[in-house]
Motif scaffolding. Structure first.
Motif, PDB file in Angstrom:
ATOM      1  N   THR B  20       0.954  -1.371  -0.138  1.00  0.00           N
ATOM      2  CA  THR B  20       0.105  -0.218  -0.019  1.00  0.00           C
ATOM      3  C   THR B  20       1.185   1.224   0.482  1.00  0.00           C
ATOM      4  O   THR B  20       1.246   1.784   0.464  1.00  0.00           O
ATOM      5  CB  THR B  20      -1.158   0.137   1.272  1.00  0.00           C
ATOM      6  N   SER B  49     -10.871   9.830  -7.259  1.00  0.00           N
ATOM      7  CA  SER B  49     -11.448  10.471  -6.304  1.00  0.00           C
ATOM      8  C   SER B  49     -12.136  11.402  -6.602  1.00  0.00           C
ATOM      9  O   SER B  49     -11.707  12.525  -6.116  1.00  0.00           O
ATOM     10  CB  SER B  49     -11.354   9.942  -5.409  1.00  0.00           C
ATOM     11  N   ASN B  53     -15.534   8.393  -0.173  1.00  0.00           N
ATOM     12  CA  ASN B  53     -16.452   7.047  -0.099  1.00  0.00           C
ATOM     13  C   ASN B  53     -16.425   7.031  -1.785  1.00  0.00           C
ATOM     14  O   ASN B  53     -17.709   6.048  -1.860  1.00  0.00           O
ATOM     15  CB  ASN B  53     -17.963   7.272   1.236  1.00  0.00           C
ATOM     16  N   SER B  65      -6.485  -1.222  -6.387  1.00  0.00           N
ATOM     17  CA  SER B  65      -6.975  -1.050  -5.518  1.00  0.00           C
ATOM     18  C   SER B  65      -7.041   0.210  -4.403  1.00  0.00           C
ATOM     19  O   SER B  65      -5.950   0.201  -4.690  1.00  0.00           O
ATOM     20  CB  SER B  65      -7.735  -1.657  -4.251  1.00  0.00           C
ATOM     21  N   SER B  67      -9.206   3.202  -1.896  1.00  0.00           N
ATOM     22  CA  SER B  67     -10.240   3.465  -0.388  1.00  0.00           C
ATOM     23  C   SER B  67     -10.689   5.501  -0.626  1.00  0.00           C
ATOM     24  O   SER B  67      -9.371   5.993  -1.090  1.00  0.00           O
ATOM     25  CB  SER B  67      -9.991   2.974   0.953  1.00  0.00           C
ATOM     26  N   ARG B  68     -11.392   5.834  -0.058  1.00  0.00           N
ATOM     27  CA  ARG B  68     -11.327   7.028   0.063  1.00  0.00           C
ATOM     28  C   ARG B  68     -12.553   7.862   1.685  1.00  0.00           C
ATOM     29  O   ARG B  68     -13.643   7.985   1.200  1.00  0.00           O
ATOM     30  CB  ARG B  68     -11.932   8.219  -1.406  1.00  0.00           C
ATOM     31  N   GLU B  69     -11.426   7.417   2.831  1.00  0.00           N
ATOM     32  CA  GLU B  69     -12.886   7.176   3.882  1.00  0.00           C
ATOM     33  C   GLU B  69     -12.548   8.943   4.749  1.00  0.00           C
ATOM     34  O   GLU B  69     -13.092   8.911   5.016  1.00  0.00           O
ATOM     35  CB  GLU B  69     -12.258   5.992   4.531  1.00  0.00           C
ATOM     36  N   THR B  77      -3.778   0.668  -2.472  1.00  0.00           N
ATOM     37  CA  THR B  77      -2.776  -1.214  -2.514  1.00  0.00           C
ATOM     38  C   THR B  77      -2.649  -1.543  -3.819  1.00  0.00           C
ATOM     39  O   THR B  77      -3.309  -1.632  -4.772  1.00  0.00           O
ATOM     40  CB  THR B  77      -3.818  -1.460  -2.074  1.00  0.00           C
TER      41      THR B  77
END
Lengths: 114, 113
Positions: B20, B49, B53, B65, B67-69, B77
């Motif tokens: 990551t 993004s 989210n 992959s 994420s956008r938290e 990743t």
């Protein structure tokens, strides 16, 4: 598909001279944004100049200026009074709007020679 | 100082391993992007993004992959499905609205052992 073409893979210029880097692009959009980024040996991407397609006036930033020809879809970068620190890869980039990714050309490697 | 940070600067991946790459920005930008740079290829989009989210695939998303938290963070990743991960990875961010200029982090160099 939107594409950006930089036809000069490598260029060199003597210190204090002027050099022009070429960029052409293909799009069906009427309004869009064009950029030149510089990537020195450190590999940090640095914004050089930005042009909005609806503005007819060419953008300038100190020694850097562009020649924006909308009808010809051409966006060249002129560097005046070249300095050794201008040695870098230069990338032309395009985006149709904000919040959308850039489409990059493959870059021009510029060497400034003392 | 406001800016974009990427870590680590260098990363080594073993065969079959997921790794990551971190990207953090304190510019209060809504949009964030991941690009891959290979010699002679320019930059190619992996993922982006526009809001927390939510994210979209780019041209070369296979084997990656995201994420956008949180607004300020957009980790990437590199999975074991990415067969040729050796490259320079650049993260960028921009404000909302037309023509938002993208600002870049310093990059992460990924090498395969």
């Amino acid at each position: 598909a939107q594409t950006v073409t930089q036809s000069q893979p490598e260029m060199s210029v003597q210190e204090a001279e002027t050099v022009t880097l070429s960029c052409t692009y293909d799009t069906s959009e009427n309004n869009y944004y064009l950029f030149w980024y510089k990537q020195p040996p450190s590999r940090q991407m640095i914004l050089v100049i930005r042009q909005e397609a609806y503005k007819q006036q060419n953008a300038t930033e100190n020694r850097f200026s562009v020649n924006f020809q909308k009808a010809a879809k051409s966006f060249s970068l002129k560097i005046s009074d070249s300095q050794l620190g201008d040695t870098a890869m230069y990338f032309c980039a395009f985006t149709p709007s904000g919040n959308t990714p850039l489409v990059f050309g493959k870059g021009t490697r510029l060497s400034v020679i003392a | 100082d406001g800016g974009i940070t990427q870590s680590p600067k260098y990363l080594f991946r073993k065969e079959g391993q997921n790794v990551t790459l971190s990207c953090e920005q304190n510019l209060n930008h809504d949009a964030m992007y991941w690009y891959r740079q290979d010699p002679g290829q320019g930059l190619r989009l992996i993922y982006y993004s526009q809001i927390v989210n939510d994210f979209q695939k780019g041209d070369i998303a296979e084997g990656y992959s995201v994420s956008r938290e949180k607004k300020e963070s957009f980790p990437l990743t590199v999975t074991s499905a990415q067969k040729n991960p050796t490259a320079f990875y650049l993260c960028a961010s921009s404000v909302s609205g037309p023509g938002g200029t993208q600002y870049f982090g310093p990059g992460t160099r990924l090498l395969v052992l």
